[in-house]
Design a protein around this motif. Structure first.
Motif, PDB file in Angstrom:
ATOM      1  N   ARG A  62       0.639  -1.457   0.203  1.00  0.00           N
ATOM      2  CA  ARG A  62       0.099  -0.023  -0.176  1.00  0.00           C
ATOM      3  C   ARG A  62       0.863   1.097  -0.190  1.00  0.00           C
ATOM      4  N   THR A  63       1.858   1.618   0.355  1.00  0.00           N
ATOM      5  CA  THR A  63       2.766   2.497   0.885  1.00  0.00           C
ATOM      6  C   THR A  63       4.655   2.516   0.025  1.00  0.00           C
ATOM      7  N   THR A 211      -4.226  -6.372  -6.977  1.00  0.00           N
ATOM      8  CA  THR A 211      -3.811  -5.255  -5.051  1.00  0.00           C
ATOM      9  C   THR A 211      -4.702  -4.081  -4.830  1.00  0.00           C
ATOM     10  N   GLY A 212      -5.542  -3.709  -5.939  1.00  0.00           N
ATOM     11  CA  GLY A 212      -5.548  -2.676  -6.075  1.00  0.00           C
ATOM     12  C   GLY A 212      -4.680  -1.495  -5.724  1.00  0.00           C
ATOM     13  N   THR A 251      -6.052  -9.976   1.881  1.00  0.00           N
ATOM     14  CA  THR A 251      -5.983  -8.593   1.863  1.00  0.00           C
ATOM     15  C   THR A 251      -6.836  -8.154   0.939  1.00  0.00           C
ATOM     16  N   LEU A 252      -5.022  -7.655  -0.135  1.00  0.00           N
ATOM     17  CA  LEU A 252      -4.429  -6.516  -0.963  1.00  0.00           C
ATOM     18  C   LEU A 252      -6.752  -6.262  -1.279  1.00  0.00           C
ATOM     19  N   GLU A 255      -9.642  -5.663   0.071  1.00  0.00           N
ATOM     20  CA  GLU A 255      -9.316  -4.405   0.447  1.00  0.00           C
ATOM     21  C   GLU A 255     -10.680  -3.440  -0.526  1.00  0.00           C
ATOM     22  N   ALA A 256      -9.839  -3.841  -1.859  1.00  0.00           N
ATOM     23  CA  ALA A 256     -10.500  -3.518  -3.130  1.00  0.00           C
ATOM     24  C   ALA A 256     -11.452  -3.710  -4.371  1.00  0.00           C
ATOM     25  N   GLY A 257     -12.226  -4.374  -3.099  1.00  0.00           N
ATOM     26  CA  GLY A 257     -12.992  -5.656  -3.279  1.00  0.00           C
ATOM     27  C   GLY A 257     -13.106  -6.092  -4.615  1.00  0.00           C
ATOM     28  N   MET A 258     -11.951  -6.970  -4.471  1.00  0.00           N
ATOM     29  CA  MET A 258     -11.664  -8.120  -5.926  1.00  0.00           C
ATOM     30  C   MET A 258     -12.553  -8.822  -5.177  1.00  0.00           C
TER      31      MET A 258
END
Length: 393
Positions: A62-63, A211-212, A251-252, A255-258
């Motif tokens: 994410r970062t 991963t979004g 989890t990635l 969170e990204a709704g995939m």
């Protein structure tokens, strides 16, 4: 796209398990073990689950950036004068409309409309496509394409052993990759690919991921996988790149709704049930507009529009207890109104989250009185639209 790495015969090695039996290994297995990875059986493959903390790996993507081995994915090549016509018939998307050098997210469905798998299809050349299937469904997809190929002037080739697949994902990924290639990454759009050389290795460089985040997936010869992994690790060291396993990948994407096949997507669901009806292209004109599942999917589209039984939604916990797939979603009076398909703690939100199918009457974001039955305790959750997280452009 003809300069991308060509197929070679490199059967994936097998790992012998202590309890007997074998599972397949990627060319990077020794690298993962040297890095101290916790390994797991995933769809018959010996894969890294995590290297250290899955939360730290998640936050890195994410970062900063994360490096993944995705060599378990299934590549199938379709070639010939009627390759596009075959794929337009076999899949729900308008594949013939994909330009050379671009990719499309699509699905392959049963005649009854149920989802066999979700796919990415890359158009490598005018008469050459690469279909990338989930590891657990690669043989199913290969068999279905082969069964549907009758009457088409096209050839289907199993290329699962011809490629290794590495992914570098996260906001620092463009800079890391630019240090190793002179390919035009700035001009490479999302869901596009181009052939190039990365750290001296021939690769198909695709701007795709799960991963979004912004990132790249690199299809290379299996014999080149270790050298490329090491080059990417060295180039990303100062940028904070870390090796990442399947746990944080889950989890990635959550969170990204995939969606994940076997959870949000199954043969019991249609693309319209999953809120992904946009991938079904009824307007395509090849094969006189016919494709496998068309009639059933048209009925599913009408049902989703007029009287959907359940809808896919996001749930955010008010407390700390984590939902898991299969847990019941209940109303205030305890009536079962749905089922969790995926759930986990969200490092980005700092709360447990879930994706669930719920009765349409409870699917509006902000609906009150929705709980998840976690081992007999009805834990309150907020209904929210997907995705939970969307990166800043």
């Amino acid at each position: 796209m003809t300069d991308a790495p060509r197929r070679t015969s490199h059967p994936s090695p097998a790992t012998t398990l202590d309890g007997g039996g074998t599972r397949r290994s990627t060319p990077l297995e020794a690298t993962h073990r040297a890095l101290g990875a916790t390994m797991t059986d995933f769809a018959g493959w010996d894969m890294p689950l995590r290297y250290s903390s899955e939360r730290d790996e998640h936050v890195a993507v994410r970062t900063r950036a994360g490096l993944f081995d995705l060599s378990h994915m299934g590549e199938i090549t379709v070639t010939g004068p009627q390759a596009a016509d075959l794929l337009d018939y076999a899949l729900v998307g308008n594949i013939g409309g994909v330009k050379t050098g671009r990719a499309r997210y699509t699905m392959i469905c049963e005649a009854e409309g149920g989802i066999l798998d979700d796919l990415i299809v890359y158009r490598l050349a005018d008469q050459e496509y690469m279909v990338v299937a989930n590891a657990s469904n690669a043989q199913v997809v290969l068999d279905a394409l082969t069964a549907r190929a009758g009457g088409f002037d096209a050839a289907i080739r199993d290329d699962r052993d011809a490629y290794a697949l590495l992914a570098v994902q996260g906001p620092e990924s463009p800079g890391i990759l630019k240090a190793l290639t002179d390919a035009d990454l700035d001009g490479l759009k999302y869901y596009a690919g181009l052939p190039g050389t990365v750290a001296g290795v021939e690769a198909l460089i695709a701007r795709t991921g799960y991963t979004g985040e912004d990132g790249f997936e690199l299809f290379v010869r299996p014999a080149d996988a270790v050298a490329l992994w090491e080059a990417l690790s060295a180039a990303g060291k100062d940028a904070g790149l870390v090796p990442c396993g399947l746990s944080c990948r889950d989890t990635l994407r959550l969170e990204a709704g995939m969606p994940l096949y076997g959870h949000e997507l199954t043969t019991a669901t249609t693309p319209f049930d999953a809120g992904l009806g946009r991938v079904v292209k009824f307007e395509k004109t090849t094969n006189n507009g016919d494709f496998v599942g068309r009639a059933a999917l048209a009925a599913a589209a009408e049902r989703a529009e007029t009287n959907p039984p359940r809808k896919l939604v996001g749930l955010v916990a008010e407390g700390r207890r984590v939902p898991r797939a299969g847990y019941s979603v209940v109303s205030a009076d305890g009536t079962v109104i749905g089922e969790v398909t995926s759930g986990a703690p969200s490092p980005t939100l700092g709360k447990p989250i879930a994706i669930a199918y719920v009765d349409a009457a409870y699917a509006t974001p902000g609906t009150e009185g929705v709980c998840v039955d976690i081992r007999g305790s009805h834990e309150p959750y907020e209904v929210t639209a997907l995705p939970f997280y969307k990166r800043q452009k």
